[in-house]
Design an enzyme around this catalytic site. Structure first.
Site, short mmCIF file in Angstrom:
data_model
loop_
_atom_site.label_atom_id
_atom_site.label_comp_id
_atom_site.label_asym_id
_atom_site.label_seq_id
_atom_site.Cartn_x
_atom_site.Cartn_y
_atom_site.Cartn_z
N TRP A 159 0.83 -1.20 0.00
CA TRP A 159 0.00 0.00 0.00
C TRP A 159 0.87 1.26 0.00
CZ3 TRP A 159 -2.05 2.62 4.91
CH2 TRP A 159 -1.13 2.55 5.95
N ASP A 160 2.17 1.10 0.22
CA ASP A 160 3.10 2.23 0.21
C ASP A 160 2.89 3.09 -1.04
OD1 ASP A 160 3.96 0.14 1.85
OD2 ASP A 160 6.06 0.75 1.74
N GLU A 163 0.23 -3.05 12.59
CA GLU A 163 0.45 -4.49 12.58
C GLU A 163 0.77 -5.07 13.95
OE1 GLU A 163 3.45 -4.89 9.60
OE2 GLU A 163 2.04 -4.65 7.93
N LYS A 200 2.44 -0.06 16.41
CA LYS A 200 3.63 -0.03 15.57
C LYS A 200 3.68 1.26 14.75
CE LYS A 200 5.91 -2.62 11.83
NZ LYS A 200 5.77 -3.70 10.83
N GLN A 201 2.52 1.68 14.23
CA GLN A 201 2.49 2.85 13.37
C GLN A 201 1.12 3.50 13.44
OE1 GLN A 201 2.96 -0.01 10.02
NE2 GLN A 201 1.79 1.49 8.88
#
Length: 782
Positions: A369-370, A498, A610-611
């Site tokens: 998806w980056d 994640e 995580k993000q």
């Protein structure tokens, strides 16, 4: 919150130069990272920044985007619907090697007595330079100059010039120009971010031959059945007498020049390098294509290639540059990031953008998806043609996405979380297949592209099919829950974070799915009402039933969004607030990233991120949140976000700007900007973080300038830059170019090209025209 040691400016970036990355001496301890940073690529072909002589090296790497070998994924315990076939980009034939011998003694960089050394990635010319002086043990002073480029104008072509001059004596020289395929070993270090390698050789020899100063090698993969041809041609410029010998075998070829050099006389070879690959063409045809490319390159010569490279790069900076006045180191860093995006995307035609670009083997060369969320914003507003190509490439995967949806028992289409050929390649479904939000991410990027460009024909010709199939999946995946008062819920998915997997009602996923459903319904209704021929063609292709659109609208209108009344925040998912808080105080810096030091179940039981997840939703769909909600969400989630993902810092910086947490905004912006140059993740050796590099552009445009594009309205809400005196950047909006100059006192909008553009400064409408092209506004009070 970033649990990292103090961020320092890397000592190898010396001196700070606005247009060049300069290495002033050989750094053995930074060999691996510098191979990444000094990479040259054009989106199709990439070469790591290894030294011309081939040694020393961490990982010699030459990559062709989309050229992969597949392999069976082996599970200790099988289950229905698991991904079956992995894909890994192949490190192909290395044609960059040029070895030098003086008086039959090899030039070997680590032990050489270097009188002078400089290596430069020239971001203004699109070339890699190296100039050095070597004093041999016999006291002979040798000048060695090389220039390398991977052509933007000619997709399949690279070239190297290598010039040797013995300044103070005569000497016999041997220059061996080589091509070699090396089988790399399998990687078992346990870091999922790195490439796995191959247990057996990936490339199998086919044809090989030589004639005069030209050699051609060709190979094929066994499982993916792809073919590759690589060829080199040489030209020589010298007054020295010399002879040439050519050797060629299945995996190796050499063109060896034996030179009688007189004092002060130069010997320069130019090595033209061509690669061609195919999923279907026979090797013989690829060899012919390679020879045609070499013939044309030899006729043109290196100087014409260099001029063409400069023209292409000039055009890139004209439409894409971010100028930072008052801080040279920041200027250098932002241009470094943007230049690597150029190298990852310029000629990515019919392929995607690997997470590491073509700078290394990290993440197997997969597309994530980056591309849609981190790279396409930059391309959409600076080079929409490339953005269109990348969206079209996603569309080319639609049939395999339909097949994948069937494999996981769903209707519609499910795009793969990570892939090269369109098949799901993620062996860990919890952090792979379960990230259904990839569907909505692609549709989000499609919508942004159409809004920014007005390219409705692309939407109707290409995008509509993706809209139908992704909307079908969301409607099939979700259900109306009695426990949630009949609202539409989506269970068993993973959001961007994640560290919390297979959850119910991930806020990001539900919001993005709702946008997907709304956009699909609105587009199909427009086609039905105004483009009947196109609508009927779409119905024929997809089997669309009229009732489906009504079902999509109903699901979107009933979408459940978690909300905690007590805290006034949006929980990341239904159960997130019930998990145990992570003990950050007793987690030392060397235990990050958590994924390398803790079993996934340990992480999943805790309140740790995580993000950016909800914070990401606030950025992408900011008009769905009030400012008060954004502030409360940011203040809750920021302290528990580890930043273990390189994708997080830029998003946290953007939202910190919006909620006016200014100190945090600038802290995160530095981490995003130096993600690679300071090797924050400790894995720059495996390739650049292309998504984070795209994020640095977003930090400037979406963060500092406060640009938002909700609903097709172009709005700015700027804040003053901290370290820079002024920041300038262009945006391409509906085919027109807007220049934005953000200073400490205010912001100026100027219409560079176009017949008229309406923008918004906070809530003020501004109309720019050729007669009145510029408008300035002072900064609003905090």
């Amino acid at each position: 919150m970033l649990h990292r040691e103090k961020l320092e400016r890397p000592d190898y970036v010396y001196p700070a130069d606005e247009w060049r990355m300069v290495e002033k001496r050989f750094y053995p301890r930074l060999l691996a990272q510098n191979e990444t940073f000094f990479s040259t690529a054009n989106g199709y072909l990439g070469m790591r920044g290894c030294f011309d002589e081939g040694t020393p090296c961490f990982s010699n790497g030459t990559f062709v985007n989309g050229f992969y070998e597949s392999w069976p994924i082996v599970y200790g315990e099988e289950a229905y619907g698991f991904a079956r076939t992995g894909q890994t980009i192949v490190n192909v034939t290395d044609a960059t090697i040029i070895k030098l011998y003086v008086d039959d003694e090899p030039f070997y960089l680590p032990t050489a007595n270097l009188v002078d050394f400089e290596r430069v990635l020239d971001m203004q010319h699109g070339t890699l330079h190296r100039d050095l002086l070597w004093e041999t043990p016999a006291g002979k002073v040798v000048s060695i100059k090389s220039r390398r480029l991977v052509s933007f104008e000619h997709r399949h072509l690279a070239a190297i010039t290598y010039e040797v001059t013995v300044l103070n004596a005569g000497a016999p020289l041997t220059i061996s120009s080589e091509m070699v395929y090396r089988h790399g070993a399998k990687n078992d270090d346990g870091d999922p971010r790195r490439h796995r390698g191959f247990a057996e050789r990936a490339l199998h020899p086919q044809q090989n031959y030589s004639k005069d100063r030209r050699v051609v090698l060709s190979h094929a993969t066994k499982r993916s059945q792809m073919t590759l041809a690589c060829g080199v041609e040489h030209s020589v410029a010298t007054e020295c007498s010399y002879s040439v010998e050519t050797r060629c075998s299945e995996d190796e070829a050499k063109v060896v020049f034996s030179v009688a050099a007189q004092p002060g006389e130069s010997f320069r070879i130019t090595k033209f390098i061509a690669y061609h690959t195919s999923r279907s063409a026979p090797v013989a045809e690829l060899c012919e294509r390679t020879e045609r490319t070499l013939d044309r390159a030899a006729r043109q010569g290196f100087e014409e290639l260099r001029q063409g490279q400069r023209r292409y790069v000039d055009a890139f900076w004209k439409r894409s540059d971010v100028e930072i006045r008052g801080d040279t180191s920041l200027q250098q860093a932002i241009r470094f990031n943007l230049f690597h995006i150029l190298q990852a995307t310029a000629r990515a035609e019919g392929v995607g953008v690997p997470a590491k670009g073509l700078t290394g083997e990290g993440y197997e060369g997969h597309y994530f998806w980056d591309t849609e969320i981190y790279v396409l914003p930059f391309l959409t507003y600076t080079e929409p043609r490339i953005a269109r190509n990348l969206l079209k490439f996603r569309h080319s995967m639609l049939d395999k996405a339909r097949q994948r949806a069937r494999e996981v028992n769903q209707k519609g289409a499910l795009f793969p979380w990570r892939t090269i050929n369109g098949e799901e390649a993620s062996a860990y479904y919890a952090a792979g297949t379960a990230q259904y939000h990839i569907n909505a991410d692609i549709v989000y990027a499609l919508r942004k592209y159409v809004n920014a460009t007005g390219d409705n024909e692309f939407l109707y010709e290409v995008g509509a099919d993706m809209l139908v199939e992704t909307a079908r999946l969301w409607r099939d995946l979700g259900f109306y829950s009695e426990r949630k008062n009949g609202q539409f819920c989506i269970a068993g998915v993973t959001g961007p974070d994640e560290y919390n997997t297979v959850v119910n009602n991930n806020t990001y996923t539900n919001l993005m799915a709702r946008e997907n459903l709304w956009y699909a319904a609105a587009t199909i209704e427009t086609l039905r009402d105004k483009r009947r021929v196109r609508y009927q063609a779409l119905v024929d292709r997809t089997g669309l039933e009229p009732h489906e659109v009504d079902e999509w609208k109903e699901a979107a209108a009933s979408m459940y969004l978690p909300y905690d009344e007590k805290r006034g925040i949006h929980p990341q998912d239904d159960d997130f607030l019930d998990r145990r808080p992570w003990d950050f105080e007793n987690t030392p810096p060397d235990k990050y990233p958590l994924l390398l030091h803790h079993h996934p179940l340990v992480i999943y039981r805790h309140q740790v991120i995580k993000q950016a997840d909800v914070v990401m939703a606030m950025f992408l769909l900011g008009d769905e949140f009030s400012m008060e909600e954004k502030q409360r969400n940011f203040d809750f989630y920021d302290p528990i976000t580890t930043g273990d993902s390189s994708l997080s810092a830029c998003i946290q910086s953007i939202e910190a700007c919006e909620v006016r947490r200014i100190e945090k905004a600038f802290e995160y912006s530095r981490y995003a900007l130096l993600m690679d140059l300071a090797d924050i993740g400790g894995n720059a050796a495996d390739g650049c973080h292309i998504a984070s590099m795209g994020g640095t552009w977003m930090v400037v445009v979406y963060g500092l300038a406060g640009f938002r594009d909700y609903g097709g309205r172009f709005r700015f809400g700027p804040i003053p830059p901290a370290r820079a005196e002024e920041i300038r950047f262009p945006l391409t909006l509906r085919g027109q170019i807007l220049d934005v100059a953000l200073g400490r006192e205010g912001i100026t909008y100027t219409l560079r090209e176009g017949d008229g553009l309406t923008i918004w400064h906070f809530d003020e409408e501004i109309r720019l025209s050729p007669e009145d092209p510029s408008c300035s506004r002072e900064h609003a009070e905090a």
